[in-house]
Design a protein around this motif. Structure first.
Motif, PDB file in Angstrom:
ATOM      1  N   ILE A   9       0.852  -1.187   0.000  1.00 48.52           N
ATOM      2  CA  ILE A   9       0.000   0.000   0.000  1.00 48.52           C
ATOM      3  C   ILE A   9       0.888   1.237   0.000  1.00 48.52           C
ATOM      4  O   ILE A   9       1.542   1.545   0.997  1.00 48.52           O
ATOM      5  CB  ILE A   9      -0.952  -0.009   1.220  1.00 48.52           C
ATOM      6  CG1 ILE A   9      -1.788  -1.293   1.173  1.00 48.52           C
ATOM      7  CG2 ILE A   9      -1.828   1.242   1.234  1.00 48.52           C
ATOM      8  CD1 ILE A   9      -2.909  -1.376   2.152  1.00 48.52           C
ATOM      9  N   LYS A  17      -3.098   5.655   4.929  1.00 45.53           N
ATOM     10  CA  LYS A  17      -2.612   4.345   4.484  1.00 45.53           C
ATOM     11  C   LYS A  17      -2.451   3.385   5.652  1.00 45.53           C
ATOM     12  O   LYS A  17      -2.842   2.236   5.585  1.00 45.53           O
ATOM     13  CB  LYS A  17      -1.219   4.455   3.833  1.00 45.53           C
ATOM     14  CG  LYS A  17      -1.161   5.200   2.557  1.00 45.53           C
ATOM     15  CD  LYS A  17       0.236   5.106   1.947  1.00 45.53           C
ATOM     16  CE  LYS A  17       1.348   5.639   2.821  1.00 45.53           C
ATOM     17  NZ  LYS A  17       1.326   7.087   3.057  1.00 45.53           N
ATOM     18  N   LYS A 148      -1.424  -4.431  -5.182  1.00 50.33           N
ATOM     19  CA  LYS A 148      -0.787  -3.124  -4.977  1.00 50.33           C
ATOM     20  C   LYS A 148      -1.866  -2.042  -5.000  1.00 50.33           C
ATOM     21  O   LYS A 148      -2.650  -1.984  -5.957  1.00 50.33           O
ATOM     22  CB  LYS A 148       0.216  -2.832  -6.097  1.00 50.33           C
ATOM     23  CG  LYS A 148       1.348  -3.816  -6.180  1.00 50.33           C
ATOM     24  CD  LYS A 148       2.284  -3.423  -7.312  1.00 50.33           C
ATOM     25  CE  LYS A 148       3.342  -4.494  -7.528  1.00 50.33           C
ATOM     26  NZ  LYS A 148       4.220  -4.163  -8.650  1.00 50.33           N
ATOM     27  N   ILE A 149      -1.841  -1.206  -3.981  1.00 52.42           N
ATOM     28  CA  ILE A 149      -2.803  -0.105  -3.906  1.00 52.42           C
ATOM     29  C   ILE A 149      -2.003   1.193  -3.890  1.00 52.42           C
ATOM     30  O   ILE A 149      -0.980   1.293  -3.189  1.00 52.42           O
ATOM     31  CB  ILE A 149      -3.640  -0.188  -2.603  1.00 52.42           C
ATOM     32  CG1 ILE A 149      -4.242  -1.595  -2.405  1.00 52.42           C
ATOM     33  CG2 ILE A 149      -4.705   0.893  -2.566  1.00 52.42           C
ATOM     34  CD1 ILE A 149      -5.323  -1.980  -3.344  1.00 52.42           C
ATOM     35  N   VAL A 151      -2.614   5.031  -2.881  1.00 52.36           N
ATOM     36  CA  VAL A 151      -3.611   5.863  -2.204  1.00 52.36           C
ATOM     37  C   VAL A 151      -3.309   7.341  -2.387  1.00 52.36           C
ATOM     38  O   VAL A 151      -2.160   7.769  -2.260  1.00 52.36           O
ATOM     39  CB  VAL A 151      -3.644   5.572  -0.679  1.00 52.36           C
ATOM     40  CG1 VAL A 151      -4.911   6.140  -0.060  1.00 52.36           C
ATOM     41  CG2 VAL A 151      -3.541   4.092  -0.404  1.00 52.36           C
ATOM     42  N   GLN A 199       3.349   5.720  -8.823  1.00 52.61           N
ATOM     43  CA  GLN A 199       2.386   4.628  -8.892  1.00 52.61           C
ATOM     44  C   GLN A 199       2.951   3.487  -9.729  1.00 52.61           C
ATOM     45  O   GLN A 199       3.416   3.723 -10.847  1.00 52.61           O
ATOM     46  CB  GLN A 199       1.114   5.187  -9.532  1.00 52.61           C
ATOM     47  CG  GLN A 199      -0.038   4.223  -9.550  1.00 52.61           C
ATOM     48  CD  GLN A 199      -1.145   4.746 -10.456  1.00 52.61           C
ATOM     49  OE1 GLN A 199      -1.374   5.950 -10.540  1.00 52.61           O
ATOM     50  NE2 GLN A 199      -1.826   3.840 -11.118  1.00 52.61           N
ATOM     51  N   ALA A 203      -0.723  -1.012 -10.113  1.00 50.15           N
ATOM     52  CA  ALA A 203      -1.394  -0.675  -8.837  1.00 50.15           C
ATOM     53  C   ALA A 203      -2.831  -0.198  -9.093  1.00 50.15           C
ATOM     54  O   ALA A 203      -3.120   0.375 -10.143  1.00 50.15           O
ATOM     55  CB  ALA A 203      -0.607   0.410  -8.114  1.00 50.15           C
ATOM     56  N   VAL A 204      -3.688  -0.448  -8.124  1.00 50.21           N
ATOM     57  CA  VAL A 204      -5.068   0.051  -8.197  1.00 50.21           C
ATOM     58  C   VAL A 204      -5.095   1.361  -7.421  1.00 50.21           C
ATOM     59  O   VAL A 204      -4.606   1.426  -6.291  1.00 50.21           O
ATOM     60  CB  VAL A 204      -6.045  -0.947  -7.521  1.00 50.21           C
ATOM     61  CG1 VAL A 204      -7.482  -0.537  -7.774  1.00 50.21           C
ATOM     62  CG2 VAL A 204      -5.790  -2.365  -7.994  1.00 50.21           C
ATOM     63  N   LEU A 206      -6.632   4.430  -5.280  1.00 52.72           N
ATOM     64  CA  LEU A 206      -7.735   4.750  -4.376  1.00 52.72           C
ATOM     65  C   LEU A 206      -7.611   6.222  -3.965  1.00 52.72           C
ATOM     66  O   LEU A 206      -6.650   6.605  -3.303  1.00 52.72           O
ATOM     67  CB  LEU A 206      -7.663   3.860  -3.123  1.00 52.72           C
ATOM     68  CG  LEU A 206      -8.588   4.271  -1.970  1.00 52.72           C
ATOM     69  CD1 LEU A 206     -10.055   4.095  -2.359  1.00 52.72           C
ATOM     70  CD2 LEU A 206      -8.296   3.457  -0.711  1.00 52.72           C
ATOM     71  N   LEU A 220     -11.081  -1.974   0.295  1.00 47.92           N
ATOM     72  CA  LEU A 220      -9.804  -2.684   0.325  1.00 47.92           C
ATOM     73  C   LEU A 220     -10.002  -4.193   0.479  1.00 47.92           C
ATOM     74  O   LEU A 220      -9.344  -4.996  -0.191  1.00 47.92           O
ATOM     75  CB  LEU A 220      -8.938  -2.129   1.464  1.00 47.92           C
ATOM     76  CG  LEU A 220      -7.521  -2.664   1.570  1.00 47.92           C
ATOM     77  CD1 LEU A 220      -6.734  -2.441   0.291  1.00 47.92           C
ATOM     78  CD2 LEU A 220      -6.786  -2.006   2.740  1.00 47.92           C
ATOM     79  N   ARG A 223     -10.891  -5.711  -2.771  1.00 46.60           N
ATOM     80  CA  ARG A 223      -9.731  -5.900  -3.670  1.00 46.60           C
ATOM     81  C   ARG A 223      -8.960  -7.159  -3.259  1.00 46.60           C
ATOM     82  O   ARG A 223      -8.512  -7.930  -4.075  1.00 46.60           O
ATOM     83  CB  ARG A 223      -8.772  -4.687  -3.628  1.00 46.60           C
ATOM     84  CG  ARG A 223      -9.353  -3.339  -4.005  1.00 46.60           C
ATOM     85  CD  ARG A 223      -9.661  -3.215  -5.481  1.00 46.60           C
ATOM     86  NE  ARG A 223     -10.912  -3.842  -5.876  1.00 46.60           N
ATOM     87  CZ  ARG A 223     -12.136  -3.392  -5.582  1.00 46.60           C
ATOM     88  NH1 ARG A 223     -12.300  -2.307  -4.883  1.00 46.60           N
ATOM     89  NH2 ARG A 223     -13.215  -4.034  -5.981  1.00 46.60           N
TER      90      ARG A 223
END
Ligand code: DC
Length: 231
Positions: A9, A17, A148-149, A151, A199, A203-204, A206, A220, A223
């Protein structure tokens, strides 16, 4: 049982986070690792050891002494949180002060500091089953992380959150100074030479500016379920 994966994250400072990472780890029985706390602990070490003189960091002395800095993250059974230990001392509170926040980007930009902490983070997460938050987890520390996020939230929203957090702890809080600190850290985190904040392509994203903590936690978890279903 599902195979334990690695969850990275990353994102800007004061994005929430760590709150979401900690909540997810607790929910799914993973270990939570706050890598920002590790950079903060090294910074506190510099401040405590007199490595700053006239506002200037003695990087040669830090490089020489880095092998002797022992940072561990231990589980706090009474609060369910994490306690950061620096050479045996509980520094969880001290690493969150404005003084540390002001100096941490400089310390985190030093290649030998990043190498030492990245090594430690890889070793902790070697077997998966970790939720690790930071700036470069999905890009450098675990580029093969299964989830992978990235934020993000506006600087004003983040400064306000940080202001309320400090106030709640009874600490002195000046909104304008915090906003300047957030913007300055964004700049330094994204412009440093080694492992800048960016990023990862897979990665997604948010943007949690408008989300409640509950909505964010549910997002989360969804996901995580998507990735682990069928594994
Ligand atoms: O997440 P945080 O604000 O506690 O992080 C403190 C600082 O550490 C932040 O300014 C950037 C740095 N950091 C980093 O460079 N790489 C990481 N993986 C985590 C944090």
């Amino acid at each position: 049982m599902n195979r334990k994966i690695t969850i990275a994250i990353d994102g800007y400072s004061s994005c929430g986070k760590s709150t979401m990472a900690r909540a997810l780890a607790r929910r799914i029985g993973y270990v939570y690792i706050d890598t920002g706390a590790m950079y903060r602990a090294v910074t506190l070490y510099c401040l405590r050891s007199g490595l700053y003189s006239g506002g200037k960091l003695d990087t040669a002395a830090l490089e020489k002494g880095i092998g002797g800095i022992n940072i561990t993250l231990t589980h706090d059974a009474s609060t369910g949180g994490i306690i950061t230990m620096l050479n045996g001392d509980n520094v969880e509170r001290e690493i969150r002060t404005m003084e540390v926040s002001t100096h941490v980007s400089e310390v985190a930009s030093l290649p030998f500091v990043r190498t030492a902490l990245t090594e430690q983070q890889r070793s902790i997460g070697r077997d998966g089953g970790v939720v690790m938050d930071g700036r470069d987890i999905g890009t450098t520390v675990f580029p093969k992380a299964e989830l992978k996020i990235f934020v993000t939230a506006s600087a004003a929203v983040r400064a306000r959150r940080r202001y309320l957090e400090l106030q709640a702890k009874g600490e002195k809080a000046d909104y304008d100074a915090i906003l300047r600190n957030v913007e300055q850290r964004d700049y330094l985190d994204t412009h440093r030479e080694v492992s800048p904040l960016r990023q990862a392509p897979d990665a997604v994203v948010l943007d949690n500016s408008e989300l409640t903590p509950e909505q964010q936690d549910a997002w989360l978890l969804a996901r995580y379920n998507e990735v682990t279903e069928g594994k």
